[in-house]
Design a protein around this motif. Structure first.
Motif, PDB file in Angstrom:
ATOM      1  N   LYS A 132       0.847  -1.186   0.000  1.00  0.00           N
ATOM      2  CA  LYS A 132       0.000   0.000   0.000  1.00  0.00           C
ATOM      3  C   LYS A 132       0.889   1.245   0.000  1.00  0.00           C
ATOM      4  O   LYS A 132       2.057   1.188   0.393  1.00  0.00           O
ATOM      5  N   GLY A 143       1.083   4.347   5.225  1.00  0.00           N
ATOM      6  CA  GLY A 143       1.652   3.664   6.374  1.00  0.00           C
ATOM      7  C   GLY A 143       3.052   4.164   6.658  1.00  0.00           C
ATOM      8  O   GLY A 143       3.754   4.631   5.765  1.00  0.00           O
ATOM      9  N   MET A 183       2.213  -2.472   5.609  1.00  0.00           N
ATOM     10  CA  MET A 183       1.768  -1.987   4.299  1.00  0.00           C
ATOM     11  C   MET A 183       1.695  -3.092   3.254  1.00  0.00           C
ATOM     12  O   MET A 183       1.242  -2.865   2.128  1.00  0.00           O
TER      13      MET A 183
END
Length: 396
Positions: free
Chosen positions: A131, A134, A140
């Motif tokens: 992702k 974070g 993540m």
């Protein structure tokens, strides 16, 4: 959380002209997607007043966090140029999630990326799907390892020519990859024989082979548990990648595929998948001479699964939608271009169970645009990653 009165571009089925998306902010998952009822919705939510909701965008080939913005050697951690064979390296051990380019990605609606070691080495290391929100990489991760990076063409031979060691030719690059895969295959077979002899329990068990970190890293590749992402620009390098993949029964993806549009039919017949790009850049080396933003459209029209990528920091990651817009300008259907930065990269990279479409059960990675997200002036009004608003000033 409820977003309603919007056009919902699900990507795995037709758009819903007047729809809603409901998601759980605790689990971060989408719970319901549908058409607005005639009487409206009883509970409170965010009225988007006709804007479009899209799945969070996915860039399937970046070096995000491995080459840090504004730094030279101090932040360059993507290529270990001391050994051409480094399958045991892991991108997650070098990613700095506090690199400001993560924020720039989020602000553009890019919610998931694959970040990968560079292409200096024939075998470069393990790729991670992460992702873009974070502060700690461990929280993540979507999938790690997601794939193994291998590289063909000019980059490995250029790096090691300067060191007067192999590989200095395309032949040596392929040979080193092949040699290491044979070693890993023999290592796997020796492990299996030792395990089988232990199970026989006849007092004559075979010793396990001495632990080999490089071979261990390649076992999931040989088992087809993770993919191989082959860096390849020229047509002949793509065919070398396919030849190696067939030889070892690898689950492979072609990265860049600069000359892919010239061999689109052959790629379709081989069942190849292509991460196309970057093409918002200069032709900085000879193998890029056929670079064109028309390539992903040609590949898509030929039936080749294709995603559009930036190769960040070659092209800054926030320009992923702009690259898709360029592909549309050069003939790619807009729906195909949107798919090429959402569901297509998710499916190609095997993370479609989490991301890529607006589907109940998937991560609530959502971006809201008013107008086409591929337009030069487009900027998302809201961005959610796993149900949480992630861009300051867009939460209300």
């Amino acid at each position: 959380m409820l977003l309603y009165n919007a056009t919902v571009y699900c990507m795995d089925r037709p758009a819903i002209a007047r729809g809603f998306v409901r998601f759980d902010e605790v689990s971060g998952k989408i719970t319901e997607v549908g058409e607005m009822p005639a009487q409206g919705l009883a509970e409170e939510g965010i009225d988007l007043q006709g804007a479009g909701i899209y799945p969070g965008f996915i860039d399937a080939h970046t070096h995000l966090g491995l080459w840090e913005d504004g730094l030279n050697f101090e932040g360059d951690d993507g290529n270990e140029e001391t050994d051409p064979i480094t399958p045991h390296l892991r991108a997650i051990d070098a990613v700095n999630p506090r690199d400001r380019c993560f924020a720039e990605a989020r602000e553009a609606g890019i919610t998931t990326v694959l970040t990968t070691p560079g292409s200096a080495n024939p075998i470069g290391g393990q790729i991670a799907a992460i992702k873009t929100a974070g502060g700690r990489i461990d929280g993540m991760i979507v999938k790690a390892p997601a794939a193994m990076k291998m590289a063909l063409g000019e980059n490995p031979k250029t790096v090691y020519n300067g060191k007067s060691q192999a590989p200095m030719t395309r032949m040596a690059t392929a040979a080193l990859i092949r040699e290491q895969l044979f070693k890993a295959k023999a290592y796997a077979e020796a492990l299996q024989r030792a395990e089988e002899s232990e199970q026989e329990d006849d007092g004559d068990a075979l010793d396990k082979p001495e632990f080999d970190m490089k071979c261990e890293a390649l076992l999931p590749v040989l088992r087809r548990e993770i993919q191989v992402h082959f860096h390849a620009h020229r047509a002949d390098d793509m065919f070398t990648a396919i030849r190696l993949a067939k030889e070892f029964h690898l689950d492979y993806v072609l990265v860049h595929g600069t000359e892919g549009h010239q061999i689109a039919q052959e790629l379709r017949e081989e069942g190849a998948r292509v991460l196309s790009g970057p093409f918002l850049a200069d032709r900085s080396k000879p193998e890029l001479r056929e670079q064109t933003p028309a390539s992903p459209g040609i590949l898509s029209a030929a039936g080749v699964p294709v995603a559009i990528v930036t190769d960040h920091p070659v092209i800054p990651v926030q320009y992923l939608p702009l690259c898709a817009g360029l592909a549309v300008r050069e003939g790619m259907a807009e729906e195909a271009a949107l798919r090429a930065i959402t569901l297509a990269p998710a499916e190609i990279c095997g993370i479609q169970d989490r991301v890529g479409s607006i589907t109940p059960g998937k991560d609530a990675d959502l971006v809201v645009f008013r107008g086409s997200p591929l337009a030069l002036s487009a900027k998302p009004e809201r961005v959610f990653i796993q149900g949480k608003p992630v861009v300051k000033g867009q939460e209300g």
